[in-house]
Design an enzyme around this catalytic site. Structure first.
Site, PDB file in Angstrom:
ATOM      1  N   ASP A 256      16.057  -8.623  54.316  1.00 34.71           N
ATOM      2  CA  ASP A 256      15.889  -8.025  53.002  1.00 34.71           C
ATOM      3  C   ASP A 256      15.044  -8.992  52.165  1.00 34.71           C
ATOM      4  O   ASP A 256      14.750 -10.114  52.581  1.00 34.71           O
ATOM      5  CB  ASP A 256      17.268  -7.741  52.371  1.00 34.71           C
TER       6      ASP A 256
HETATM    7  C1  GLC Z   1      15.522  -4.453  48.099  1.00 39.73           C
HETATM    8  C2  GLC Z   1      16.674  -3.734  48.759  1.00 39.73           C
HETATM    9  C3  GLC Z   1      16.326  -3.091  50.061  1.00 39.73           C
HETATM   10  C4  GLC Z   1      14.867  -2.664  50.051  1.00 39.73           C
HETATM   11  C5  GLC Z   1      14.031  -3.929  49.980  1.00 39.73           C
HETATM   12  C6  GLC Z   1      12.525  -3.596  49.891  1.00 39.73           C
HETATM   13  O1  GLC Z   1      15.968  -5.628  47.493  1.00 39.73           O
HETATM   14  O2  GLC Z   1      17.878  -4.460  48.949  1.00 39.73           O
HETATM   15  O3  GLC Z   1      17.203  -1.965  50.226  1.00 39.73           O
HETATM   16  O4  GLC Z   1      14.556  -1.941  51.225  1.00 39.73           O
HETATM   17  O5  GLC Z   1      14.381  -4.749  48.881  1.00 39.73           O
HETATM   18  O6  GLC Z   1      12.267  -2.935  48.698  1.00 39.73           O
END
Ligand code: GLC
Length: 714
Positions: A256
Site C-alpha cells: 500500500d
Molecule cells: C491508499 C489505500 C489503498 C489504495 C492505495 C492507492 O492509501 O489504502 O486502498 O489502493 O492507497 O491509492
C-alpha cells in the site's frame, strides 16, 4: 531462454528496482506529474509502474517514454477503480445490498472496459475487508460483516475485472486488498493496530482472500496495519507462507501507499534499507510510493540483508504480470479504441438498475411509499438533495460530479407534474441551524416532506473513522423539526439516508414514516431514487451489515458465538445491557419492499448427509401484496453441538425470486455439506457428525427464520 529470462539477464540493478517501484502520477496542462519522481526515470528504465495516470493520451505518452528506455519494458498503470471508473456504480457496501452476484460481476466488467479504454491495466480492487464496526470509514468499500459474502464478492469481482484472459485489451489486473484483517482496527480508528484471535483471522478475515486467489486474482495488497504484532507489509508467515506457500499464490504483491517506509514508524525497522529488506523477504514485490526498494535495497544488499536472487524473484513476477496483461505484445492496446456512445449509455443504464437494487428500505409505515399518484407538491429538504458530487462515494476514480444525477435532478425528471420545493435547511456538517425555520415553510401545502440526510462522501472511505457515526452537523435538528411539522400538517416525512456505513439514527428510525438507506449510489443516483419513490420499481435492497441501536453494541453481527448465559428477561444474570436491547436496530439482510411475501413449505434433503453430499432446500414464496417485487431469502446453518463453540448463525446461500402481485414461486437453494467443515480446537479443518439446523428467512432475525434439522454423518 524466455523473454523474461533474457530481460533479467540484461537488467542492471537500477532497472530491476525500477520494475519493483510504483509511483503516483497525474496529468496537468503542463504535462505529466510523477509524484516525487520524474518522467526521466521512466525513460531511463528506473521506474516501471505508475498509479493514477488516466486517459488514452497521457498513458500513451508514458508508454512511449518507457518504450524509449534501454530495454523498452512497458509500464503497468493502475488506479483505484473500486466501484466504477468514469461511470460510477453504487459503493461496494451498497452494491452488496443487491445480493446479486451476476450484477457484482457485471459492474466490475463494465468498470474494467471503461478504465481500459482510458489506458489502465490494473485496479486496486476488490477491497475484501470484512467490517463489523461502523466507526471505521472503509466499511464503505467492502463486503459488509460476513466472510462468506466477502468470498462471493471476491470471486465475482476478480472474474469481472480480469475475465478469463488477462491479455484482453479490456481486462484489468485485479488487486485483492487489504490483506488482511484491516476491518477490526482497534476502536474503529483508521490505521490503528489490530489484535484478533487466530481463530477469527482464519474464520472471518482470510476466507475472502482465499476465494480471490482461487478465482485467479493477479495481485494482492497487504494492509497498512499491524496484525497481532507484525505489520502486514512485513508479515512473512501470512504473505510468504500462507498466501504463496499454502494457497499457491504466485502473482504480484504490491504494497500500500508508502507502507514499506512506514515499517520504520511501526518500530520494526531502523531505517529504509531494513524496512525494504523486511518487505522483500516477506514477499512484497512492488513498493508503492515509499521509494524503499530503489533507495533501500542496494544498501540492504551490501548489508547482506537480502540477495539478488530474492530481487530477481520479485522482478520476474512483475515482468510475468506485464506479459500476462499483453503489455509486451502491445502496450498501447488499452486506450487504443474509444468507447462507442451506446456502450457508455448501456453502462449508465446498468448503473441505474444496480442503484435501484441497492436502495434498502429500512422502514415504511402508513403507506408513506410509494408516493401517491395524487401527490402534487413535494417539499424536499436537506443537504444531500442537491449534492451530485456526494453521490460518487469515497473512491470516485475518474468519476466527476458533472456526470452524476443528484436527488433533486432525478426527482424533477422522474416525477413529472409534481411541484418540487427545495431548501437545504442545514449544511452537511456545519453547525448553522438558522436555515431550518425558513426551510420548513416550504412544507406548507405540500403532500409530503422528503429529507435527504447523511454524510458527505469523504466522511467515509479511507482516513474517515468517526467516533460518533451519526447524523453530522445540525441535520438531526432539521429532522426533528420536519417530523414535528409532518405531524402538524398530517403529511408523511420520508428520509433518504446517504452514508458509507450504518449510522446510529434512533430518532429517524422512530419518527420517520419511511426510511431508505441510499448509501452512495453513483452516477444514476437521482434517477434510481425517483424510480423507487414513484413506485415504478419496488425497493429490494437488503442491508449487508447489522445496524446498531447504539454505538455501545459495536461490534454487532449475526455470526456471534453463543454465551453460557443467553439473554433471558426472567433471569437478571444473563447476557444483556441495562440500557439497550441486545439485538440490532435492523438485522443483517433486513430490507422492505412495496409488497408482502409469505414463505411456506420448507423442504430440505437429504435429512441425513455425508460430507460429500449437497444439501438441497426448497421453499414456496407467495407475493400477497399489490406490487411486483423481488424477495431475497437467506440460508443459514447452526451447528448446535461441536468440539468448539460455533456461531449462532452462518450464512451458506441466498436466493432471489421476482414475483408479480398475487403470484407464487419456488426458491431452490443449495450448499455442499462439506461447507459444514470448521476449524477444530487445533485450528485444523474437521467435519463432525451431529445435528445441524437449516434456517431460511428474509434476514438474520431468528424470529423470522423457518428451521429444519438434519443429521450430518461421518
Ligand atoms: C491508499 C489505500 C489503498 C489504495 C492505495 C492507492 O492509501 O489504502 O486502498 O489502493 O492507497 O491509492
Amino acid at each position: 531462454m524466455t523473454r523474461i529470462d533474457t530481460l533479467l539477464a540484461e537488467m542492471t540493478l537500477a532497472e530491476k528496482l525500477g520494475q519493483l517501484t510504483m509511483t503516483a502520477s497525474g496529468y496537468a496542462v503542463t504535462g505529466p506529474i510523477i509524484v516525487g519522481d520524474s518522467s526521466e526515470s521512466i525513460a531511463d528504465g528506473t521506474l516501471g509502474n505508475l498509479l493514477n495516470m488516466v486517459g488514452p493520451g497521457p498513458t500513451r505518452e508514458m508508454q512511449d517514454l518507457a518504450k524509449q528506455s534501454r530495454l523498452g519494458i512497458p509500464l503497468l498503470i493502475g488506479l483505484d477503480i473500486v466501484h466504477g471508473h468514469r461511470s460510477l456504480f453504487p459503493i461496494p457496501l451498497a452494491e452488496m445490498a443487491a445480493f446479486d452476484p451476476a450484477l457484482w460481476e457485471q459492474t466490475a466488467r463494465e468498470a474494467a472496459r471503461e478504465a481500459a479504454a482510458d489506458g489502465l491495466a490494473m485496479t486496486f480492487a476488490p477491497m475484501l475487508d470484512v467490517s463489523r464496526d461502523p466507526r471505521w470509514g472503509r466499511t464503505a468499500e467492502g463486503p459488509g460483516e460476513d466472510a462468506w459474502l466477502g468470498a462471493r464478492m471476491a470471486e465475482t469481482k476478480v472474474r469481472g475485472f480480469q475475465t478469463a484472459d488477462l491479455s484482453s485489451p479490456d481486462a484489468l489486473a485485479a488487486c485483492a486488498k487489504h490483506f488482511c484483517a484491516y476491518g477490526p482496527v482497534n476502536a474503529g480508528r483508521e490505521y490503528a493496530a489490530v489484535d484478533i484471535s487466530e481463530r477469527t483471522l482464519h474464520e472471518v478475515h482470510l476466507p475472502p482472500f482465499e476465494a480471490a486467489v482461487k478465482a485467479g486474482v493477479a495481485t494482492i495488497m497487504p494492509a497498512f496495519t499491524d496484525l497481532n504484532g507484525i505489520p502486514m507489509t512485513a508479515h512473512g508467515p501470512l504473505l510468504r507462507d500462507y498466501l504463496r506457500g499454502q494457497l499457491g499464490f504466485d502473482g504480484v504483491i504490491v504494497s500500500d501507499y508508502n507502507a514499506i517506509g512506514e515499517l520504520i514508524k511501526h518500530g520494526v525497522a531502523e531505517d529504509l534499507p531494513a524496512a525494504a529488506a523486511l518487505a522483500l523477504q516477506a514477499g512484497v514485490d512492488i513498493d508503492m510510493m515509499a521509494d524503499g526498494y530503489r533507495k533501500g535495497l542496494p544498501v540492504a544488499l551490501e548489508r547482506g540483508l537480502v540477495t539478488m536472487a530474492q530481487i530477481d524473484t520479485a522482478v520476474r513476477r512483475v515482468l510475468r504480470l506485464k506479459e500476462q496483461l499483453g503489455l509486451f505484445d502491445d502496450a498501447y492496446a488499452r486506450g487504443a479504441t474509444q468507447e462507442r456512445p451506446e456502450a457508455i449509455a448501456g453502462r449508465r443504464a446498468l448503473a441505474r438498475t444496480v442503484a435501484t437494487r441497492s436502495i434498502t428500505m429500512l422502514k415504511n409505515e402508513s403507506q408513506a411509499l410509494p408516493l401517491a399518484p395524487s401527490l402534487r407538491r413535494l417539499c424536499v429538504l436537506g443537504p444531500l438533495a442537491d449534492a451530485a458530487e456526494e453521490m460518487r462515494g469515497p473512491w470516485w476514480a475518474a468519476g466527476v460530479a458533472e456526470n452524476h444525477v443528484s436527488v433533486l435532478a432525478g426527482l424533477s425528471a422522474g416525477l413529472p407534474g409534481v411541484e418540487i420545493h427545495y431548501a437545504s435547511g442545514v449544511g452537511i456538517r456545519d453547525d448553522d441551524a438558522n436555515g431550518i425555520t425558513a426551510a420548513l415553510e416550504l412544507s406548507e401545502g405540500a403532500d409530503a416532506i422528503l429529507l435527504c440526510l447523511g454524510e458527505a462522501a469523504n466522511m467515509s472511505g479511507e482516513a474517515a473513522s468517526r467516533a460518533y457515526p451519526e447524523l453530522p452537523g445540525q441535520q438531526r435538528a432539521l429532522a426533528m423539526a420536519a417530523f414535528e411539522q409532518g405531524r402538524e400538517l398530517g403529511i408523511p416525512v420520508i428520509v433518504l439516508l446517504f452514508s458509507g456505513r450504518p449510522l446510529i439514527i434512533p430518532e429517524l428510525a422512530e419518527q420517520a414514516d419511511a426510511l431508505l438507506a441510499c448509501w452512495f449510489l453513483g452516477c444514476e443516483a437521482g434517477h434510481a431514487i425517483a424510480d423507487v419513490l414513484s413506485g415504478r420499481v419496488s425497493p429490494s435492497g437488503r442491508t449487508p451489515m447489522s445496524w446498531p441501536r447504539a454505538l455501545g453494541q459495536v461490534p454487532i453481527f449475526f455470526g456471534q458465538r453463543p454465551t453460557g448465559r443467553p439473554e433471558n428477561p426472567a433471569d437478571y444474570y444473563t447476557s444483556k445491557y441495562l440500557d439497550v436491547p441486545n439485538d440490532p436496530l435492523y438485522p443483517f439482510g433486513h430490507g422492505l419492499s412495496y409488497t408482502q411475501f409469505a414463505h411456506h413449505d420448507l423442504r430440505v434433503s437429504p435429512l441425513v448427509a455425508g460430507e460429500h453430499d449437497h444439501i438441497e432446500v426448497q421453499i414456496e414464496v407467495t407475493n400477497y401484496g399489490e406490487h411486483e417485487a423481488i424477495e431475497t431469502l437467506f440460508l443459514f446453518t447452526r451447528d448446535k453441538v461441536a468440539s468448539v463453540t460455533r456461531p449462532l448463525l452462518e450464512l451458506r446461500a441466498f436466493g432471489k425470486l421476482s414475483l408479480p402481485a398475487g403470484e407464487s414461486g419456488t426458491l431452490n437453494l443449495s450448499f455442499p455439506a462439506s461447507a459444514m467443515r470448521f476449524l477444530g480446537a487445533d485450528l485444523k479443518p474437521v467435519f463432525e457428525p451431529g445435528e445441524i439446523e437449516i434456517l431460511i428467512g428474509p434476514s438474520a432475525d431468528r424470529a423470522q427464520l423457518m428451521v429444519q434439522s438434519i443429521q450430518l454423518q461421518a
